[in-house]
Design a protein around this motif. Structure first.
Motif: not given
Length: 281
Positions: A14-31
């Motif tokens: 789960v952690a690896a999958a989240l890290a892959e999706d969040l990338g370098r800056a996190g969820d910029v749309t949600a932010q």
């Protein structure tokens, strides 16, 4: 009741999958669109009939981004479900929940798809006495989860890796110079808890293998007549596993030949994702 996989074995995936999706800056749309302290309630709902597997993956994905989230599971892994059923309810920080959504759904949908296809195979051979087993044709990094999903669908697990059983395949036989020689070497090397299986592709190779008393003999791409002949030759003294050419149209006939196990690579390499969605409540 399916014995669950401990969270500690699921969390790295789960952690690896989240890290892959969040990338370098996190969820910029949600932010950009959602207040930092906003809360959101939602449901995980299934949009087609199938068998559930992987609810812990969804739960851990949400909790990884919002440890204070409330995640209420309404179904159990291994349950048969119909379109429209709610699998879980969640209430969490809105940014966290939407950032975890795709990871949760990817894993839950993938594993439920494996469980659903396995259940279809199991249902097709019901009453024959044969069992459906998986193979090592799994998604790299997801093997333990996909094999868990097979169990949720009523199937058996074949070996998990190269280190938990001896499986002599055709290329091993070729390298050793024959089935008998390969089995002699395997027997000499195996510990008292190590099972030995050998793959054969003809009745002649089966005849060569039987005196060495392997634990399992895999009948590779045998037609129905040869499967029945193999069952007669073995006389119940060894577990016979049919493999190759197995699909939903052929599996019933294979099972009726009298073999005990049918291994099906399609369970994990060709399962369609079960359609599951996350909808705001």
């Amino acid at each position: 009741m399916i014995a669950p996989i401990p969270d500690v074995l699921i969390q790295p995936v789960v952690a690896a999958a989240l890290a892959e999706d969040l990338g370098r800056a996190g969820d910029v749309t949600a932010q950009a669109c959602i207040d930092a302290d906003a809360r959101l309630a939602a449901t995980f709902g299934v949009r087609q009939s199938g068998t559930v597997a992987g609810l812990a993956c969804a739960r851990l994905a949400v909790l990884a981004l919002d440890p204070s989230a409330r995640f209420e599971v309404l179904a159990a892994d291994g349950d048969r479900v119909e379109a429209g059923e709610v699998l879980a309810r969640v209430e969490a920080n809105a940014r966290a929940l939407l950032s975890a959504e795709r990871t949760a759904l990817n894993l839950l949908g993938r594993l439920s798809g494996v469980a659903s296809l396995t259940r279809t195979y199991v249902d097709v051979i019901e009453g024959t006495g044969a069992r459906i087993a998986d193979t090592r044709k799994t998604t790299p990094g997801l093997r333990h989860l996909e094999k868990y999903a097979v169990r949720c669908g009523g199937g058996l697990n074949h070996r998990f890796g190269l280190d938990d059983a001896i499986l002599i395949k055709d290329n091993h036989v070729a390298a050793c110079g024959g089935v008998g020689e390969a089995l002699k070497r395997a027997r000499a090397a195996a510990g008292h808890l190590m099972k030995i299986e050998v793959e054969v592709d003809s009745l002649a190779q089966l005849e060569e293998a039987l005196p060495h008393r392997p634990d399992v003999i895999m009948l590779d791409n045998f037609d129905l007549d040869d499967l029945a002949a193999a069952v007669r030759m073995a006389g119940g003294e060894v577990t016979l596993e049919a493999s190759g050419g197995v699909n939903l149209q052929t599996v019933r006939g294979i099972a009726e030949s009298g073999v005990q196990v049918i291994s099906v690579g399609a369970l994990t390499h060709s399962a369609a994702v079960l359609d599951i969605g996350l909808d705001a409540a």
